[in-house]
Design a protein around this motif. Structure first.
Motif, PDB file in Angstrom:
ATOM      1  N   LEU A  91      40.192  35.037  50.931  1.00  0.00           N
ATOM      2  CA  LEU A  91      41.246  35.779  50.663  1.00  0.00           C
ATOM      3  C   LEU A  91      42.170  35.471  49.417  1.00  0.00           C
ATOM      4  O   LEU A  91      42.555  36.107  48.431  1.00  0.00           O
ATOM      5  N   ARG A  92      42.680  34.044  49.644  1.00  0.00           N
ATOM      6  CA  ARG A  92      43.696  33.642  48.551  1.00  0.00           C
ATOM      7  C   ARG A  92      43.029  33.512  47.487  1.00  0.00           C
ATOM      8  O   ARG A  92      43.609  33.597  46.137  1.00  0.00           O
ATOM      9  N   GLY A  93      41.897  32.986  47.120  1.00  0.00           N
ATOM     10  CA  GLY A  93      40.948  32.770  45.992  1.00  0.00           C
ATOM     11  C   GLY A  93      40.731  34.066  45.229  1.00  0.00           C
ATOM     12  O   GLY A  93      40.913  34.123  43.979  1.00  0.00           O
ATOM     13  N   ALA A  94      40.399  35.138  46.063  1.00  0.00           N
ATOM     14  CA  ALA A  94      40.225  36.365  45.328  1.00  0.00           C
ATOM     15  C   ALA A  94      41.765  37.052  44.850  1.00  0.00           C
ATOM     16  O   ALA A  94      41.704  37.837  43.820  1.00  0.00           O
ATOM     17  N   ALA A  95      42.753  36.641  45.582  1.00  0.00           N
ATOM     18  CA  ALA A  95      44.120  37.179  45.064  1.00  0.00           C
ATOM     19  C   ALA A  95      44.406  36.363  43.799  1.00  0.00           C
ATOM     20  O   ALA A  95      44.841  36.972  42.693  1.00  0.00           O
ATOM     21  N   ILE A  96      44.126  35.027  43.686  1.00  0.00           N
ATOM     22  CA  ILE A  96      44.417  34.216  42.465  1.00  0.00           C
ATOM     23  C   ILE A  96      43.632  34.977  41.126  1.00  0.00           C
ATOM     24  O   ILE A  96      44.154  35.420  40.286  1.00  0.00           O
ATOM     25  N   ALA A  97      42.329  35.156  41.436  1.00  0.00           N
ATOM     26  CA  ALA A  97      41.426  35.658  40.448  1.00  0.00           C
ATOM     27  C   ALA A  97      41.928  37.056  40.109  1.00  0.00           C
ATOM     28  O   ALA A  97      42.095  37.646  38.608  1.00  0.00           O
TER      29      ALA A  97
END
Length: 436
Positions: free
Chosen positions: A41-47
């Motif tokens: 979830l954190r990675g998708a939010a960063i992208a």
């Protein structure tokens, strides 16, 4: 608003703790990243914050080389991980714009079940799912699926091409009556066409078979070339094959991998690199060299030049499995001889993941390099491979992307709804790549 100039496509790989083999040993990195949905979830939010086209999840259906005692798999990360298709289904419900690209093999899946699953997630995400198509070469995967060893390349790639044809027939809607060399299917999907029509497909590989499959069936080709000249040759080679399948150069995006250590100053970037190199495990480094055809260097002093190296031939599939061709291994061996590299210096390359394009520098320096690749026939965009997550991904989005935006090379806002929109791919009206 349509940009006045061509812009880069950017994907963010988020499947594990990072592309550096020592990433999990940093205090700020979770060793459980691959199993933690919060990590994804954190990675998708960063992208999504960086207005990137998609997040990417690499995968293989095994724990690799776990029985080889020379390879310290218990001291690595990325051995346990969530099924990326299921992880993307979860992300689809809590993201809005960013595309979602899981990996799945044509070797060990069936096209009807997989087409149904992916069409379902495309509906859930309102058109944001893609697919990283792989043909599996790992002996551990083969044994997990009841085989004694990997299927040969010609058979794997023929199966993959037919798999894509069947998938696209099913996504087209209507009844399918297919009888081919690998599959027989009579029926239709029990849901409407996916919002994107045909889901964007990514594939990789430098072999002739892999390049032909990309030219025939893919929308994106993921490269792993560490130098500008190698990337230009690969770009020209794959794009040069498109015509025989009735496709133009704009129909296939070339996206090499890039791994960055980023600092506001060159010294800050170097300090980040040095910090992760300092927690390197020697056993893991030896194992990585073994997996890429190097002789067993166990017991050699770390800070003396390694002896003259000769390529091993007993495990030829391993480098390709890791996305690295023997050409790259040979280049590193040549460099070791010419520069009289020590074993520790060899580890600096093998452990840090600089088999693809690697750079340590400021946002301006990294943007300069990306722009050169983008404007001189080496790339249409990049697959960002953070050395550690989430910090290196944050650095890329917070420091490099603003520089790319200032140069007009990356969007400042999403203007489309689907992943196909983001990538500026046409909505296909028929089966692409059907020509012989």
């Amino acid at each position: 608003m349509t940009p006045s100039r061509r812009q880069m496509k950017l994907g963010l790989s988020i499947a594990s703790a990072g592309y550096h083999y020592s990433a999990w040993r940093l205090p700020e990195v979770s060793a459980l990243s691959g199993m933690d949905i919060e990590h994804h979830l954190r990675g998708a939010a960063i992208a999504e914050r960086g207005k990137m086209d998609f997040v990417f999840m690499a995968d293989w259906s095994s724990i690799m080389n776990v029985t080889d005692e020379r390879i310290a798999r218990d001291k690595e990360h990325a051995q346990v991980k969530l099924d990326p298709v299921l992880a993307c289904a979860a992300l689809a419900a809590v993201t809005r714009d960013v595309g979602l690209v899981p990996t799945a093999s044509t070797t060990y899946n069936h096209p009807y079940a997989f087409a149904r699953r992916m069409a379902s997630i495309d509906h859930v995400s309102r058109g944001r799912i893609g697919w990283n198509m792989v043909t599996s070469t790992n002996i551990d995967e083969a044994m997990n699926f009841g085989l004694d060893g990997p299927i040969d390349s010609d058979t794997r790639h023929a199966r993959a091409a037919e798999f894509v044809d069947v998938m696209r027939d099913l996504w087209q809607g209507g009844p399918v009556d297919h009888a081919g060399g690998q599959f027989r299917i009579q029926g239709s999907l029990d849901l409407p066409r996916p919002p994107q029509g045909f889901l964007p497909i990514i594939t990789a590989g430098a072999s002739v078979n892999a390049q032909e499959l990309a030219a025939r069936s893919a929308d994106i080709c993921y490269g792993g070339q560490p130098s500008l000249e190698m990337a230009r040759r690969y770009y020209a080679s794959v794009k040069g094959r498109l015509g025989k399948y009735g496709r133009s150069e704009d129909d296939l995006l070339m996206m090499p991998g890039i791994m960055c250590f980023i600092g506001r100053t060159q010294q800050e970037a170097q300090d980040k690199f040095d910090a992760i190199q300092a927690v390197m495990n020697v056993e893991v480094g030896i194992g990585q060299l073994l997996l890429n055809h190097f002789p067993d260097l166990t017991g050699l002093p770390l800070d003396e030049p390694v002896p003259d190296l000769r390529m091993r031939t007993d495990n030829l599939g391993s480098a390709r499995l890791a996305g690295r061709e023997p050409e790259m291994t040979l280049a590193l061996m040549d460099r070791a001889r010419e520069e009289k590299l020590t074993l520790r210096q060899l580890f600096d390359v093998a452990m840090c993941g600089f088999w693809s394009l690697g750079v340590i520098g400021t946002p301006e320096r990294i943007a300069d390099m990306m722009e050169e690749w983008f404007t001189t026939g080496a790339a249409d965009g990049f697959m960002v491979q953070p050395p550690y997550m989430p910090g290196a991904a944050d650095d890329f989005v917070d420091l490099v992307i603003p520089e790319l935006q200032r140069r007009g090379l990356h969007r400042t806002a999403y203007t489309g709804r689907t992943l196909r929109d983001h990538l500026e791919l046409p909505r296909l009206s028929g089966l692409a790549g059907a020509a012989a």
